[in-house]
Scaffold this motif. Structure first.
Motif, mmCIF file in Angstrom:
data_model
loop_
_atom_site.group_PDB
_atom_site.id
_atom_site.type_symbol
_atom_site.label_atom_id
_atom_site.label_comp_id
_atom_site.label_asym_id
_atom_site.label_seq_id
_atom_site.Cartn_x
_atom_site.Cartn_y
_atom_site.Cartn_z
ATOM 1 N N PRO A 109 -13.920 26.868 23.019
ATOM 2 C CA PRO A 109 -13.288 26.611 24.318
ATOM 3 C C PRO A 109 -14.231 25.969 25.328
ATOM 4 O O PRO A 109 -13.808 25.101 26.100
ATOM 5 C CB PRO A 109 -12.864 28.015 24.782
ATOM 6 N N PHE A 110 -15.489 26.366 25.331
ATOM 7 C CA PHE A 110 -16.433 25.832 26.316
ATOM 8 C C PHE A 110 -16.578 24.320 26.151
ATOM 9 O O PHE A 110 -16.433 23.554 27.113
ATOM 10 C CB PHE A 110 -17.799 26.512 26.150
ATOM 11 N N VAL A 111 -16.846 23.885 24.939
ATOM 12 C CA VAL A 111 -17.069 22.449 24.690
ATOM 13 C C VAL A 111 -15.754 21.677 24.839
ATOM 14 O O VAL A 111 -15.729 20.570 25.396
ATOM 15 C CB VAL A 111 -17.666 22.233 23.288
ATOM 16 N N THR A 112 -14.663 22.255 24.339
ATOM 17 C CA THR A 112 -13.370 21.577 24.397
ATOM 18 C C THR A 112 -12.947 21.305 25.838
ATOM 19 O O THR A 112 -12.580 20.179 26.197
ATOM 20 C CB THR A 112 -12.285 22.435 23.706
ATOM 21 N N THR A 113 -12.997 22.338 26.665
ATOM 22 C CA THR A 113 -12.556 22.158 28.055
ATOM 23 C C THR A 113 -13.560 21.349 28.868
ATOM 24 O O THR A 113 -13.191 20.728 29.863
ATOM 25 C CB THR A 113 -12.298 23.515 28.727
ATOM 26 N N LEU A 114 -14.820 21.342 28.444
ATOM 27 C CA LEU A 114 -15.797 20.458 29.082
ATOM 28 C C LEU A 114 -15.411 19.001 28.840
ATOM 29 O O LEU A 114 -15.481 18.160 29.751
ATOM 30 C CB LEU A 114 -17.195 20.730 28.531
ATOM 31 N N ALA A 115 -14.973 18.696 27.606
ATOM 32 C CA ALA A 115 -14.535 17.337 27.290
ATOM 33 C C ALA A 115 -13.266 16.985 28.066
ATOM 34 O O ALA A 115 -13.145 15.885 28.631
ATOM 35 C CB ALA A 115 -14.293 17.208 25.789
ATOM 36 N N VAL A 116 -12.316 17.915 28.123
ATOM 37 C CA VAL A 116 -11.075 17.665 28.857
ATOM 38 C C VAL A 116 -11.365 17.515 30.350
ATOM 39 O O VAL A 116 -10.725 16.712 31.041
ATOM 40 C CB VAL A 116 -10.062 18.796 28.600
ATOM 41 N N MET A 117 -12.348 18.264 30.848
ATOM 42 C CA MET A 117 -12.770 18.122 32.239
ATOM 43 C C MET A 117 -13.206 16.687 32.527
ATOM 44 O O MET A 117 -12.810 16.088 33.531
ATOM 45 C CB MET A 117 -13.925 19.076 32.535
ATOM 46 N N THR A 118 -14.001 16.139 31.634
ATOM 47 C CA THR A 118 -14.486 14.769 31.808
ATOM 48 C C THR A 118 -13.335 13.769 31.748
ATOM 49 O O THR A 118 -13.273 12.821 32.546
ATOM 50 C CB THR A 118 -15.519 14.439 30.714
ATOM 51 N N ILE A 119 -12.405 13.978 30.811
ATOM 52 C CA ILE A 119 -11.264 13.076 30.677
ATOM 53 C C ILE A 119 -10.399 13.111 31.939
ATOM 54 O O ILE A 119 -9.993 12.068 32.466
ATOM 55 C CB ILE A 119 -10.422 13.456 29.444
ATOM 56 N N ALA A 120 -10.117 14.312 32.436
ATOM 57 C CA ALA A 120 -9.249 14.449 33.607
ATOM 58 C C ALA A 120 -9.880 13.835 34.846
ATOM 59 O O ALA A 120 -9.213 13.150 35.633
ATOM 60 C CB ALA A 120 -8.931 15.925 33.856
ATOM 61 N N ARG A 121 -11.181 14.059 35.033
ATOM 62 C CA ARG A 121 -11.860 13.483 36.199
ATOM 63 C C ARG A 121 -11.877 11.956 36.090
ATOM 64 O O ARG A 121 -11.651 11.242 37.073
ATOM 65 C CB ARG A 121 -13.281 14.021 36.298
ATOM 66 N N GLY A 122 -12.122 11.462 34.886
ATOM 67 C CA GLY A 122 -12.098 10.018 34.696
ATOM 68 C C GLY A 122 -10.731 9.431 34.955
ATOM 69 O O GLY A 122 -10.601 8.361 35.578
ATOM 70 N N ALA A 123 -9.687 10.123 34.492
ATOM 71 C CA ALA A 123 -8.319 9.654 34.732
ATOM 72 C C ALA A 123 -8.010 9.617 36.223
ATOM 73 O O ALA A 123 -7.349 8.688 36.716
ATOM 74 C CB ALA A 123 -7.329 10.551 34.003
ATOM 75 N N ALA A 124 -8.491 10.623 36.969
ATOM 76 C CA ALA A 124 -8.269 10.653 38.414
ATOM 77 C C ALA A 124 -8.970 9.483 39.095
ATOM 78 O O ALA A 124 -8.421 8.852 40.007
ATOM 79 C CB ALA A 124 -8.762 11.979 38.991
ATOM 80 N N LEU A 125 -10.174 9.183 38.663
ATOM 81 C CA LEU A 125 -10.930 8.073 39.248
ATOM 82 C C LEU A 125 -10.275 6.732 38.918
ATOM 83 O O LEU A 125 -10.205 5.829 39.765
ATOM 84 C CB LEU A 125 -12.376 8.094 38.749
ATOM 85 N N ILE A 126 -9.789 6.589 37.685
ATOM 86 C CA ILE A 126 -9.127 5.345 37.290
ATOM 87 C C ILE A 126 -7.836 5.149 38.084
ATOM 88 O O ILE A 126 -7.559 4.064 38.615
ATOM 89 C CB ILE A 126 -8.827 5.362 35.782
ATOM 90 N N ALA A 127 -7.034 6.218 38.170
ATOM 91 C CA ALA A 127 -5.744 6.115 38.855
ATOM 92 C C ALA A 127 -5.910 5.804 40.339
ATOM 93 O O ALA A 127 -5.095 5.079 40.931
ATOM 94 C CB ALA A 127 -4.960 7.415 38.684
ATOM 95 N N SER A 128 -6.976 6.332 40.926
ATOM 96 C CA SER A 128 -7.190 6.124 42.365
ATOM 97 C C SER A 128 -8.079 4.936 42.672
ATOM 98 O O SER A 128 -8.208 4.543 43.845
ATOM 99 C CB SER A 128 -7.816 7.379 42.981
#
Length: 306
Positions: A109-128
């Motif tokens: 869970p630690f590594v998985t959600t760390l990766a999803v954290m990066t994806i979500a933040r990147g998606a937010a930056l791209i969208a905005s």
């Protein structure tokens, strides 16, 4: 101390706060504290469900940022209610991704959600496009919620309290709540009894994602702006609140009421430092030290018995 440590911490803080500032116990200041912790409170509820299954979700802060940006964009393209539902669905989709990877592919869970954290933040930056997005007149419905009052309390606070009450009822009186705790205590025993552990694990990550997106909506409702910088470090606040509330990171133990107290404790600490005019960088140091002290109060007796 495991049972009452959280209450002791809260009482001590309230006494200290009252002695430090005459302003602290005023209605205006307490409502301000509750308003400020409303987003963290929602994320802490989702984190509680995940931690009860012996998991962790580091993606909640980034999903909140994506929720903030998505709500600001979508509210200009569709009806406000649909925009909110779509934003919550986006948060749930990211939670679903984490849950599937953890439950079915057995990824940590630690590594998985760390990766999803990066994806979500990147998606937010791209969208905005890396820029704040103003809701304007199209977002009036959402901003009214962020600044509005009902029953004498800010509406985001009422939402947070309602979520905590619902979480407490689910954990105490439903099969789902009992299974979540049982999985954290002994997942293999639950699996051998013929219960599908994986779907419960997926469910808690979906809940966490939805509530994180709701926290992002609350942030944008208060400012009228969707920003990809929302929620930086919020996952640590959510984890700290759950642990201060007495939940075990080894799963199986924790409750909604104590988690709310944990969130409130963090809010009181931040508010006290603001009232005392403690500089921003110094606040981070003091916050960390106080959290360590709270943890020692919760678990010190166990340590010394060893």
């Amino acid at each position: 101390m495991h049972r009452y440590g959280t209450v002791v911490i809260l009482v001590v803080l309230l006494v200290v706060a009252r002695s430090m500032s005459d302003v602290f116990l005023t209605e205006r200041n307490l409502l301000n504290v509750l308003r400020q912790i409303s987003g963290t409170g929602l994320m802490a509820v989702g984190m509680l469900f995940v931690i009860l299954t012996r998991g962790i979700d580091l993606s909640v802060g980034s999903i909140a940022a994506l929720g903030s940006v998505a709500s600001a964009i979508l509210v200009q393209q569709m009806a406000p209610g649909l925009a909110v539902v779509a934003t919550l669905a986006i948060g749930g989709a990211f939670g679903l991704l984490s849950g599937l990877l953890v439950a079915y592919l057995r990824l940590p869970p630690f590594v998985t959600t760390l990766a999803v954290m990066t994806i979500a933040r990147g998606a937010a930056l791209i969208a905005s496009g890396g820029q704040p997005i103003r809701m304007g007149e199209a977002g009036a419905f959402i901003t009214r919620f962020g600044s509005g009052y009902a029953l004498g309390m800010p509406q985001p606070v009422l939402l947070m309290l309602a979520v905590f009450v619902l979480a407490g009822l689910v954990l105490a009186f439903t099969r789902f709540g009992r299974m979540v705790k049982a999985i954290g205590s002994n997942a293999e025993a639950v699996r051998l009894s013929g219960i599908g552990v994986s779907r419960y694990v997926v469910s808690v990550y979906v809940i966490s994602g939805v509530l994180a997106a709701a926290a992002g909506i609350i942030s944008s409702s208060r400012t009228g702006i969707g920003s990809a910088t929302v929620g930086v470090g919020a996952e640590l606040d959510a984890i700290a609140a759950v642990v201060i509330g007495g939940a075990s990171l080894m799963g199986g133990r924790g409750g909604a009421i104590n988690t709310f107290i944990g969130v409130f404790v963090l809010g009181i600490i931040a508010n006290l430092m603001n009232l005392a005019s403690v500089p921003g960088y110094h606040q981070q140091v003091f916050m960390g030290v106080i959290i360590i002290g709270a943890m020692l109060l919760q678990y010190g007796s166990t340590f010394f018995r060893r």
